[in-house]
Design an enzyme around this catalytic site. Structure first.
Site, PDB file in Angstrom:
ATOM      1  N   HIS A  94      24.518  34.261 -52.865  1.00 21.03           N
ATOM      2  CA  HIS A  94      24.671  35.914 -52.661  1.00 21.03           C
ATOM      3  C   HIS A  94      26.296  35.894 -52.889  1.00 21.03           C
ATOM      4  O   HIS A  94      26.580  36.358 -51.135  1.00 21.03           O
ATOM      5  CB  HIS A  94      24.766  35.046 -50.922  1.00 21.03           C
ATOM      6  CG  HIS A  94      23.122  34.631 -50.148  1.00 21.03           C
ATOM      7  ND1 HIS A  94      22.359  33.711 -49.886  1.00 21.03           N
ATOM      8  CD2 HIS A  94      21.902  35.536 -49.858  1.00 21.03           C
ATOM      9  CE1 HIS A  94      21.758  33.956 -50.451  1.00 21.03           C
ATOM     10  NE2 HIS A  94      20.487  34.796 -50.584  1.00 21.03           N
TER      11      HIS A  94
HETATM   12  S1  FES Z   1      25.939  32.882 -50.090  1.00 18.69           S
HETATM   13 FE1  FES Z   1      24.247  32.255 -49.484  1.00 18.69          FE
HETATM   14  S2  FES Z   1      23.811  30.305 -50.624  1.00 18.69           S
HETATM   15 FE2  FES Z   1      26.230  30.618 -50.673  1.00 18.69          FE
END
Ligand code: FES
Length: 194
Positions: free
Chosen positions: A159
């Site tokens: 993410h």
């Molecule tokens: S940014 Fe979501 S698990 Fe690493």
């Protein structure tokens, strides 16, 4: 006149007593029952033995990992594991140390200095879990040629969390810095984690 009862002549002892022959059906039942108990006993003994061969949660929680750091050149990192979790061991360059120390700690989401995340006199050794504090993905940046993200540390492809050269969260959804486990330098070239 003397009478003869039970067909035993007078003056003779009665025939000795003999046990009746065993009922074979009853003996079979006893044998089967004994085997069954032996079978249950064997399973009861074997299961704990098998379970003993797996480390219990307690043993795992107390386990330590020794890492040879002699081959990690400045600017390089290795991926290892500690208590079944990925572990990053990184040898920071003077430039990377300078970048980490130039950051205004008060502006950080999880305020920590590089010194607080390393050992005194060994600030070049950054040892963290390789587990993103957002949802647990393994960030990139420890392997040769991997994307270190916009802050030169680690980058989580799940993410988009970006960590700096001290492993501190700088961008993206992760709430905390990469965790630093307990560790000690057993010698100049060996680190014991845990
Ligand atoms: S940014 Fe979501 S698990 Fe690493």
């Amino acid at each position: 006149m003397a009478t003869v009862e039970n067909n035993i002549p007078p003056g003779e002892d009665p025939a000795p007593y003999h046990e009746p022959a065993h009922d074979p059906r009853r003996r079979d039942f006893i044998n089967i029952a004994a085997v069954s108990f032996a079978g249950v006993g064997a399973v009861a003994i074997v299961l704990p033995l098998i379970n003993q061969m797996n480390p219990s949660a307690d043993v795992l929680a107390q386990s330590t990992t020794e890492i040879d750091i002699s081959k990690i050149a400045p600017g390089q990192a290795i991926k290892s594991s500690f208590r079944k979790q990925p572990l990053f061991v990184r040898n920071l360059t003077p430039k990377e140390i300078g970048e980490a120390n130039a950051v205004d700690v008060g502006s950080l989401r999880d305020p920590q200095t590089l010194a607080e995340r390393t050992k005194a006199g060994k600030e070049n050794w950054l040892i963290t879990l390789g587990v993103c504090t957002h949802l647990g993905c393994v960030p990139l940046g420890a392997g040769e040629g991997e994307n270190k993200g916009p802050f030169g540390g680690y980058f989580c492809p799940c993410h988009g969390s970006a960590y700096d050269t001290a492993g501190r969260i700088r961008q993206g959804p992760a709430p905390q810095n990469l965790h630093v486990p307990e560790y000690n330098f057993t010698s100049d070239t060996v680190v014991t984690v845990g």
